[in-house]
Every structure is written in structure tokens, then in C-alpha cells.
Design an enzyme around this catalytic site. Structure first.
Site: not given
Ligand SMILES: *Cc1c(COP(=O)(O)O)cnc(C)c1O
Length: 411
Positions: A259, A328, A356
Site C-alpha cells: 500500500e 505570519c 503529503y
Molecule cells: C500512510 C500509510 C501508507 C503509505 O505510506 P507511504 O510512506 O506514503 O508509502 C501505507 N499504509 C498505511 C497503513 C498508512 O497509514
């Protein structure tokens, strides 16, 4: 993307503006799927929170990816983008049982990372299979903000609590169909990742009804020349072998899932800002741009490095600048950067602005959030309008104190 293409987008759509290169997203996706081509069943679930524009989600849907979501709203966004519930995994942390039930009702895969919720969910819905998030206690990277696998992390269920998980499963008769880990955001060392995967395989053996193992993410991308990035090809080779061996031992072809967020979208993004003022002080030259941590907070929040270049004057003499925003508060994007000579009105380009960045933007200082543009088939497509003053006032309720006073006076 080329400097003149970016410059044209800043002229056509105004600044500040986020630009994403669809081709780069596609090539990163293909790089990842290629690295694991020896695995029979592979599933890449794009982490929506990195960049959640609906057109980006549709692009991933078109590529054949699934999505990883962390809130019910991200689940709904995924459905709106055309994903089937079966292509969505819900991996929240610290949300209520009712939010998890809402997602389960929509038919998405649930990932639970808390024993209390697991017990409650299993008791009420023993027929809905769930995935469990394991904390293998492996430190990835060195930054405590982005390492989520260590012993006191709030994420996941500790591997030391497996006996408790097994007891809940036995008592509730629920089914565990997947196990998951997500150790952090900076996997530099493949051996560390493989070590964590061994722990996950060992854990997997204790669950007899698995359909998939999800190795989360943590792939590091380069932010500046010379940066170490995760060697995806080497990881693919080594982990695929281990995974295929494990499937043989387990007696079933499981799905290998990932993921990634950052890996897929970080390098596709460019953030374009305009220089409002060049200001000399006794010790430095500031370039002040029409943005701040309201639009791009990563440098101030995590100390992340984003390369900054002057696309209006790419051949100009290089000088040292400290690039700051118009908020600011202290909002330094980069200190003592060597940048081609900056004049007021020039467009500065921030790299690695895909992950992000917009998704963390706010209205601080009552500023509008920027527009977003997708560069696809050599054309710029507006995928989010710049906000307007109506967006700032939206949902605010103005009490009219003066009329109340008048009424009081009449009485
Ligand atoms: C944020 C997140 C990701 C993605 O992480 P990256 O560093 O952007 O690849 C994958 N799995 C979970 C559960 C996350 O919270």
C-alpha cells in the site's frame, strides 16, 4: 516535466499551483508491479492519504490498482472514484467501532489494529472476515515521527499479543483473512524489511484462513541528488522468492499486497509558487513566495527536503537564498539553497510535491488552498479549482451582535 511546460501552467492557472505528471505515476506503478511479477497474485493498494484528488484516484483505478484508506471519508471518495468495495482496504488507527462497522457495511476489507476493537467487532459480526495489523517491532529509518513499528508505537497489535488474538478468534469464531504490517515511512535497508517480513510469515502460519498478506509500505524515494532510495527491483526479487516459498508451505496461493503512497506519487508532483519579494538582511537573502506551510508543511513538520529551482531564470547565475513563505510564523522551505538568480515575480518550483503536500494543506491565515493540475497526454487538466472567498466563509455562522443590542435598547 520540462521547465517551460511548468512555467506555462503557472501562467495559465496562476500561482500557487500543484502539478502532477500522470506519466510518472504510471511508470512508478509499473516499476513496482514489474518487480513482483513472479508472484501469482499481486495487489497494489494506493494509499489515498498521500494525494487524494478524485482524478488521481481514477488514474489508479484505470491502472488496475486498489486503494488503501484510513477514514470513512476516504472510503467514500474511493467509491465515488469508481472503485469496487472489494478493491478497497480500510486501515484506520484509533477510530470508533461504529466507523469500522460503517465501512464493513459498504463491503470493504477491514483491517483492525486494536485488540479491544477486534474483540467487539468479532463478537458482533463473526461472519465478516477481517485483516489484522501486526506490529513486528522493527525500527525502520531513524525518525520517530515516521517509524511506526517500534515497541511503543500506537500502530498495530504487538506480535507478543498473538496468543490474545488467537483467543479472541477462537471465542468469537471470527475469520482472519489477512495479516498486515506497515513499519514506517523510510525503508532504506532491504534486509530490515525482509527481517520484518519473516516475522509476518511466522505469524501468518498461525492463521489458517488467510487470503492475503499485506506488507504495507515504507518505500523511500530520492528527494535530492545522491539520496538513497529503496531498491525496489532487489526487494522484489528477494521478497517474491520468500513469498512464493511461504505459499507452498502454507498450501495456498495467497495475494501479496502493498500500500504505497509516497513511492507512487511523490516524484510526480511539482509545486509552483511566485516570488513576492527578495529581501536582504545582514546575513542572508530571503526569497519570499506566495505560499507557506498552509500549502506545503513537510519541510517545517518533518524537516523534509524539497529541491527548489527558479524555472523563470534557469540559466541565471547561482546564488544562495533562504526560501520562505508569507505566513505570519516561521515558515522556511529551504535554507541557504543555491538557486539561479531570483527576481521578484519569478516562479519557483518545488520538487517531490506529489505526496503529503496538497493533502496536508490548510486555510491557515485564511488563505485559499491552491489549484491542482494533472499533466496527462501532453496536456494540462485542471483537477481542482483554487479556492475562493466563499470557501473561506463556508460553514461559518456569523452572529449579528449589533441587531441584538438594538432590540435590547427598544425594550
Ligand atoms: C500512510 C500509510 C501508507 C503509505 O505510506 P507511504 O510512506 O506514503 O508509502 C501505507 N499504509 C498505511 C497503513 C498508512 O497509514
Amino acid at each position: 516535466m520540462l521547465e517551460n511546460q511548468l512555467l506555462k501552467i503557472a501562467q495559465d492557472f496562476g500561482s500557487p499551483v500543484y502539478v502532477y505528471d500522470a506519466e510518472k505515476i504510471e511508470s512508478q506503478y509499473k516499476r513496482l508491479t514489474n518487480a513482483f511479477k513472479s508472484v501469482k497474485k499481486l495487489k497494489i493498494n494506493y494509499a489515498v492519504k498521500a494525494l487524494s484528488n478524485i482524478s488521481i484516484l481514477k488514474l489508479f483505478n484505470n491502472l488496475g490498482a486498489g486503494i488503501d484508506t484510513v477514514s470513512i471519508q476516504e472510503v467514500q471518495l474511493g467509491l465515488a472514484a469508481g472503485f469496487l468495495p472489494s478493491q478497497i482496504i480500510f486501515t484506520p488507527n484509533g477510530v470508533s467501532l461504529s466507523e469500522i462497522e460503517e465501512a464493513a457495511k459498504l463491503g470493504v476489507e477491514i483491517n483492525i489494529d486494536n485488540l479491544s476493537i477486534l474483540e467487539q467487532f468479532g463478537t458482533k459480526h463473526p461472519k465478516i472476515p477481517v485483516c489484522i495489523r501486526i506490529n513486528p517491532h522493527v525500527m525502520a529509518g531513524g525518525n520517530a515521527n515516521i517509524s511506526v513499528g517500534h515497541i511503543d508505537s500506537k500502530f498495530g497489535i504487538s506480535i507478543h499479543q498473538i496468543p490474545h488474538i488467537l483467543r479472541i478468534v477462537e471465542n468469537t469464531k471470527m475469520t482472519i483473512n489477512g495479516i498486515h504490517m506497515h513499519t514506517g515511512s523510510d525503508i532504506l535497508d532491504i534486509e530490515v524489511f525482509l527481517y520484518a517480513s519473516e516475522i509476518l510469515f511466522e505469524t501468518a502460519k498461525q492463521f489458517k484462513d488467510l487470503d492475503f498478506i499485506d506488507f504495507g509500505s515504507g518505500f523511500k524515494v530520492p528527494y535530492k541528488p545522491g539520496d538513497i532510495e529503496t531498491n525496489i527491483e532487489e526487494l522484489g526479487k528477494k521478497l517474491s522468492t520468500k513469498f512464493n516459498d511461504f505459499c507452498k508451505e502454507y498450501g495456498k496461493d495467497l495475494t501479496l499486497a502493498f500500500e504505497p503512497g509516497k513511492f507512487l506519487v511523490s516524484e510526480s508532483g511539482y509545486f509552483l509558487t511566485k516570488v513576492n519579494a527578495v529581501k536582504q538582511t545582514t546575513s542572508t537573502v530571503f526569497a519570499q513566495v506566495d505560499s507557506g506551510f498552509n500549502h506545503l508543511i513537510r519541510p517545517m513538520f518533518y524537516g523534509s527536503h524539497h529541491e527548489i529551482s527558479n524555472i523563470s531564470n534557469p540559466k541565471g547565475r547561482e546564488r544562495f537564498y533562504t526560501v520562505v513563505g508569507y505566513i505570519c510564523e516561521t515558515d522556511t522551505f529551504g535554507n541557504n539553497r543555491r538557486i539561479n538568480e531570483i527576481n521578484e515575480g519569478d516562479v519557483l518550483c518545488f520538487k517531490n510535491a506529489g505526496a503529503y503536500c496538497f493533502s496536508m494543506a490548510s486555510n491557515y491565515n485564511s488563505r485559499f488552498r491552491p489549484a491542482e493540475v494533472l499533466w496527462h497526454n501532453n496536456q494540462a487538466h485542471l483537477i481542482r479549482k483554487r479556492e475562493t472567498f466563499d470557501d473561506i466563509l463556508n460553514n461559518q455562522i456569523a452572529i449579528d451582535f449589533s441587531t441584538k443590542k438594538e432590540k435590547d435598547l427598544v425594550k
